[in-house]
Design a protein around this motif. Structure first.
Motif, PDB file in Angstrom:
ATOM      1  N   ARG A  75      -4.968   2.542   3.403  1.00  0.00           N
ATOM      2  CA  ARG A  75      -4.475   1.348   4.096  1.00  0.00           C
ATOM      3  C   ARG A  75      -5.318   0.128   3.735  1.00  0.00           C
ATOM      4  O   ARG A  75      -6.549   0.159   3.809  1.00  0.00           O
ATOM      5  N   HIS A  76      -4.638  -0.945   3.369  1.00  0.00           N
ATOM      6  CA  HIS A  76      -5.285  -2.197   3.018  1.00  0.00           C
ATOM      7  C   HIS A  76      -4.782  -3.285   3.955  1.00  0.00           C
ATOM      8  O   HIS A  76      -4.073  -3.010   4.941  1.00  0.00           O
ATOM      9  N   GLN A  77      -5.106  -4.517   3.669  1.00  0.00           N
ATOM     10  CA  GLN A  77      -4.778  -5.632   4.553  1.00  0.00           C
ATOM     11  C   GLN A  77      -3.282  -5.799   4.762  1.00  0.00           C
ATOM     12  O   GLN A  77      -2.816  -5.995   5.892  1.00  0.00           O
ATOM     13  N   LEU A  78      -2.484  -5.716   3.703  1.00  0.00           N
ATOM     14  CA  LEU A  78      -1.050  -6.006   3.782  1.00  0.00           C
ATOM     15  C   LEU A  78      -0.167  -4.847   3.369  1.00  0.00           C
ATOM     16  O   LEU A  78       1.067  -4.950   3.492  1.00  0.00           O
ATOM     17  N   CYS A  79      -0.744  -3.768   2.883  1.00  0.00           N
ATOM     18  CA  CYS A  79       0.085  -2.648   2.434  1.00  0.00           C
ATOM     19  C   CYS A  79      -0.671  -1.343   2.604  1.00  0.00           C
ATOM     20  O   CYS A  79      -1.887  -1.325   2.832  1.00  0.00           O
ATOM     21  N   GLN A  80       0.072  -0.258   2.506  1.00  0.00           N
ATOM     22  CA  GLN A  80      -0.529   1.073   2.567  1.00  0.00           C
ATOM     23  C   GLN A  80       0.014   1.901   1.414  1.00  0.00           C
ATOM     24  O   GLN A  80       1.223   1.973   1.195  1.00  0.00           O
ATOM     25  N   HIS A 114       2.316 -18.443   3.922  1.00  0.00           N
ATOM     26  CA  HIS A 114       1.647 -17.489   3.039  1.00  0.00           C
ATOM     27  C   HIS A 114       2.639 -16.463   2.505  1.00  0.00           C
ATOM     28  O   HIS A 114       2.264 -15.325   2.220  1.00  0.00           O
ATOM     29  N   PHE A 115       3.894 -16.855   2.362  1.00  0.00           N
ATOM     30  CA  PHE A 115       4.933 -15.925   1.924  1.00  0.00           C
ATOM     31  C   PHE A 115       4.639 -15.390   0.523  1.00  0.00           C
ATOM     32  O   PHE A 115       4.574 -14.179   0.304  1.00  0.00           O
ATOM     33  N   ASP A 116       4.459 -16.290  -0.430  1.00  0.00           N
ATOM     34  CA  ASP A 116       4.199 -15.856  -1.798  1.00  0.00           C
ATOM     35  C   ASP A 116       2.891 -15.084  -1.901  1.00  0.00           C
ATOM     36  O   ASP A 116       2.802 -14.087  -2.624  1.00  0.00           O
ATOM     37  N   GLU A 117       1.862 -15.522  -1.174  1.00  0.00           N
ATOM     38  CA  GLU A 117       0.576 -14.844  -1.249  1.00  0.00           C
ATOM     39  C   GLU A 117       0.667 -13.400  -0.744  1.00  0.00           C
ATOM     40  O   GLU A 117       0.062 -12.493  -1.328  1.00  0.00           O
ATOM     41  N   ARG A 118       1.409 -13.188   0.338  1.00  0.00           N
ATOM     42  CA  ARG A 118       1.559 -11.830   0.869  1.00  0.00           C
ATOM     43  C   ARG A 118       2.297 -10.939  -0.123  1.00  0.00           C
ATOM     44  O   ARG A 118       1.885  -9.798  -0.396  1.00  0.00           O
ATOM     45  N   LEU A 119       3.401 -11.460  -0.681  1.00  0.00           N
ATOM     46  CA  LEU A 119       4.145 -10.679  -1.662  1.00  0.00           C
ATOM     47  C   LEU A 119       3.306 -10.436  -2.910  1.00  0.00           C
ATOM     48  O   LEU A 119       3.290  -9.323  -3.452  1.00  0.00           O
ATOM     49  N   GLN A 120       2.619 -11.481  -3.376  1.00  0.00           N
ATOM     50  CA  GLN A 120       1.832 -11.362  -4.598  1.00  0.00           C
ATOM     51  C   GLN A 120       0.743 -10.313  -4.450  1.00  0.00           C
ATOM     52  O   GLN A 120       0.474  -9.534  -5.377  1.00  0.00           O
ATOM     53  N   SER A 121       0.104 -10.251  -3.289  1.00  0.00           N
ATOM     54  CA  SER A 121      -0.935  -9.251  -3.060  1.00  0.00           C
ATOM     55  C   SER A 121      -0.374  -7.836  -3.178  1.00  0.00           C
ATOM     56  O   SER A 121      -0.985  -6.963  -3.813  1.00  0.00           O
ATOM     57  N   CYS A 122       0.783  -7.595  -2.585  1.00  0.00           N
ATOM     58  CA  CYS A 122       1.390  -6.257  -2.647  1.00  0.00           C
ATOM     59  C   CYS A 122       1.837  -5.926  -4.066  1.00  0.00           C
ATOM     60  O   CYS A 122       1.624  -4.804  -4.553  1.00  0.00           O
ATOM     61  N   LEU A 123       2.456  -6.879  -4.753  1.00  0.00           N
ATOM     62  CA  LEU A 123       2.902  -6.638  -6.127  1.00  0.00           C
ATOM     63  C   LEU A 123       1.714  -6.413  -7.055  1.00  0.00           C
ATOM     64  O   LEU A 123       1.769  -5.553  -7.944  1.00  0.00           O
ATOM     65  N   ASP A 124       0.646  -7.161  -6.856  1.00  0.00           N
ATOM     66  CA  ASP A 124      -0.528  -6.977  -7.703  1.00  0.00           C
ATOM     67  C   ASP A 124      -1.198  -5.628  -7.442  1.00  0.00           C
ATOM     68  O   ASP A 124      -1.796  -5.044  -8.358  1.00  0.00           O
ATOM     69  N   SER A 125      -1.124  -5.127  -6.214  1.00  0.00           N
ATOM     70  CA  SER A 125      -1.642  -3.786  -5.940  1.00  0.00           C
ATOM     71  C   SER A 125      -0.864  -2.748  -6.746  1.00  0.00           C
ATOM     72  O   SER A 125      -1.448  -1.808  -7.303  1.00  0.00           O
ATOM     73  N   ILE A 158       4.929  -1.924   2.520  1.00  0.00           N
ATOM     74  CA  ILE A 158       4.526  -3.260   2.927  1.00  0.00           C
ATOM     75  C   ILE A 158       4.439  -3.285   4.447  1.00  0.00           C
ATOM     76  O   ILE A 158       5.418  -2.978   5.142  1.00  0.00           O
ATOM     77  N   LEU A 159       3.272  -3.627   4.971  1.00  0.00           N
ATOM     78  CA  LEU A 159       3.042  -3.610   6.409  1.00  0.00           C
ATOM     79  C   LEU A 159       3.558  -4.877   7.073  1.00  0.00           C
ATOM     80  O   LEU A 159       3.569  -5.945   6.460  1.00  0.00           O
ATOM     81  N   ASP A 160       3.972  -4.763   8.324  1.00  0.00           N
ATOM     82  CA  ASP A 160       4.383  -5.899   9.155  1.00  0.00           C
ATOM     83  C   ASP A 160       5.443  -6.749   8.458  1.00  0.00           C
ATOM     84  O   ASP A 160       5.240  -7.938   8.176  1.00  0.00           O
ATOM     85  N   VAL A 161       6.585  -6.135   8.197  1.00  0.00           N
ATOM     86  CA  VAL A 161       7.686  -6.851   7.540  1.00  0.00           C
ATOM     87  C   VAL A 161       8.169  -8.044   8.373  1.00  0.00           C
ATOM     88  O   VAL A 161       8.473  -9.105   7.814  1.00  0.00           O
ATOM     89  N   GLU A 169       9.390  -0.748   0.885  1.00  0.00           N
ATOM     90  CA  GLU A 169       8.465   0.125   0.176  1.00  0.00           C
ATOM     91  C   GLU A 169       8.697   0.000  -1.329  1.00  0.00           C
ATOM     92  O   GLU A 169       9.789  -0.355  -1.780  1.00  0.00           O
ATOM     93  N   ILE A 170       7.631   0.270  -2.069  1.00  0.00           N
ATOM     94  CA  ILE A 170       7.672   0.202  -3.526  1.00  0.00           C
ATOM     95  C   ILE A 170       7.243   1.565  -4.059  1.00  0.00           C
ATOM     96  O   ILE A 170       6.171   2.076  -3.687  1.00  0.00           O
ATOM     97  N   LYS A 171       8.066   2.153  -4.907  1.00  0.00           N
ATOM     98  CA  LYS A 171       7.760   3.471  -5.464  1.00  0.00           C
ATOM     99  C   LYS A 171       7.513   3.369  -6.961  1.00  0.00           C
ATOM    100  O   LYS A 171       8.223   2.658  -7.673  1.00  0.00           O
ATOM    101  N   LEU A 172       6.499   4.103  -7.420  1.00  0.00           N
ATOM    102  CA  LEU A 172       6.275   4.235  -8.853  1.00  0.00           C
ATOM    103  C   LEU A 172       7.193   5.327  -9.393  1.00  0.00           C
ATOM    104  O   LEU A 172       7.494   6.297  -8.707  1.00  0.00           O
ATOM    105  N   GLY A 173       7.626   5.164 -10.629  1.00  0.00           N
ATOM    106  CA  GLY A 173       8.496   6.152 -11.245  1.00  0.00           C
ATOM    107  C   GLY A 173       8.917   5.686 -12.623  1.00  0.00           C
ATOM    108  O   GLY A 173       8.267   4.857 -13.256  1.00  0.00           O
ATOM    109  N   THR A 174      10.028   6.216 -13.093  1.00  0.00           N
ATOM    110  CA  THR A 174      10.556   5.832 -14.397  1.00  0.00           C
ATOM    111  C   THR A 174      12.063   5.626 -14.300  1.00  0.00           C
ATOM    112  O   THR A 174      12.771   6.384 -13.632  1.00  0.00           O
ATOM    113  N   LEU A 175      12.528   4.586 -14.968  1.00  0.00           N
ATOM    114  CA  LEU A 175      13.952   4.339 -15.122  1.00  0.00           C
ATOM    115  C   LEU A 175      14.408   5.020 -16.397  1.00  0.00           C
ATOM    116  O   LEU A 175      13.804   4.860 -17.456  1.00  0.00           O
TER     117      LEU A 175
END
Length: 348
Positions: free
Chosen positions: A278-283, A329-340, A309-312, A130-136
């Motif tokens: 919910r989207h194709q690769l992440c929620q 499609h490893f990079d493409e799956r990660l890139q889609s989630c990171l770009d979201s 990230i769905l379906d790890v 999972e990816i969380k928004l926040g502040t360091l």
């Protein structure tokens, strides 16, 4: 001890070869240029580029994909198995070549995230990403500042301070409106591109047992939801500082393994009102949390956003193909989630 950057920890021990003089390049062969005799220069004036319908390339759509207009194409591949199709247009403007080698390198940010994912998640059951928004924050209050102008992964051993994953009420409302608008506008798109909305309301109670802390999730009627008794264990975190946006973000790998119903008393509880997108690769989960402790203190309200990230296991399988040099499609799956994540930050 003070932090020592990676590039200073192991200085090179072998002498670097001298840079050759530019005149040492391959000798010019006049026959190589024979095919261009009499052809006009390929550099076009600006007025030629701006003529027509705004500069669109005939035979290509807005993102540069060919439209089956009879162009020749050649598939090129680098030593790691990453390939790309070059298109040769006849009588049309040529597509931009990715590099002097005809291919583009892997995105270094995505590659590093992928290596981290494979290091901590491969072979692990019930793993969650999972990816969380926040502040360091550097001192618990002030946002961390780094000597960088763009998004940067922080080394795990760097003293980056505390990560706060809470939003304020206005930020939560802004993201809620943004995501709702995407749900509406995406319904005309193909199914894989649509964003789907659902709502979940439940209460998480936390109990101590001999093996750690157990979380029990119940619906508003008090019934335990399916798979609602779990023991969560954090595996690793990867912090990303983002000086150009209102949020940093943290990628976390955890294990959520099934557990038995705890017998001990409740230590704390969190009422969650969650909007799920919910989207194709992440929620994306946008949540209002009301926390209650057993000491009777006044409940505290907080706001959170996380991207699961769905379906790890499928992602890990693609990563293993990447390591073997197979099509993947490893990079493409990660890139889609990171770009979201990036689009959420930039539009919040």
């Amino acid at each position: 001890m003070p932090y020592v950057p990676f590039h200073e920890r192991h200085p090179p021990t072998t002498a670097q070869p001298p840079i050759p003089d530019p005149t040492y390049g391959p000798p010019f062969d006049a026959s190589m240029d024979a095919g261009f005799a009499g052809e006009p220069s390929r550099k076009r004036r600006r007025d030629e580029d701006e003529a027509g319908d705004g500069g669109d390339v005939p035979g290509y759509d807005s993102v540069g994909h060919g439209q089956g207009d009879g162009q020749q194409s050649v598939f090129v591949q680098d030593e790691a198995g990453h390939g790309q199709r070059e298109r040769h247009a006849h009588g049309q403007r040529e597509a931009i070549v990715p590099s002097i080698f005809g291919i583009a390198p892997r995105n270094d940010f995505t590659r590093k995230v992928g290596e981290w994912v494979m290091m901590h998640c491969r072979g692990v059951e019930h793993v969650e990403l999972e990816i969380k928004l926040g502040t360091l924050t550097s001192d618990g209050q002030n946002r961390l500042r780094m000597p960088t102008w763009c998004e940067t992964i922080i080394p795990p051993d760097y003293p980056s301070g505390r990560f706060s994953s809470t939003l304020n009420k206005a930020q939560h409302a802004s993201l809620n409106r943004l995501l709702n608008s995407v749900v509406s506008s995406s319904q005309a798109l193909p199914p894989a591109a649509r964003l789907r909305f659902s709502r979940a309301q439940h209460t998480d109670s936390f109990h101590a047992d001999r093996a750690g802390r157990v979380r029990v999730s119940r619906d508003r009627a008090g019934a335990v939801v399916p798979g609602g008794v779990v023991r969560k264990r954090r595996l690793a975190d990867l912090n990303v500082v983002n000086p150009n946006g209102g949020f940093d973000f943290r990628i976390s790998a955890s294990v959520e393994e099934p557990a038995e119903m705890p017998r001990g008393p409740e230590q704390m509880a969190r009422d969650k009102d969650r909007a799920c997108y919910r989207h194709q690769l992440c929620q994306v989960d946008l949540t209002v949390v009301t926390s209650r402790t057993s000491d009777g203190a006044r409940p505290a309200v907080s706001y959170e956003l996380e991207i699961e990230i769905l379906d790890v296991p499928a992602l890990i399988a693609e990563g293993e193909k990447e390591e073997r040099g197979e099509d993947n499609h490893f990079d493409e799956r990660l890139q889609s989630c990171l770009d979201s994540v990036r689009m959420l930050i930039r539009n919040a």
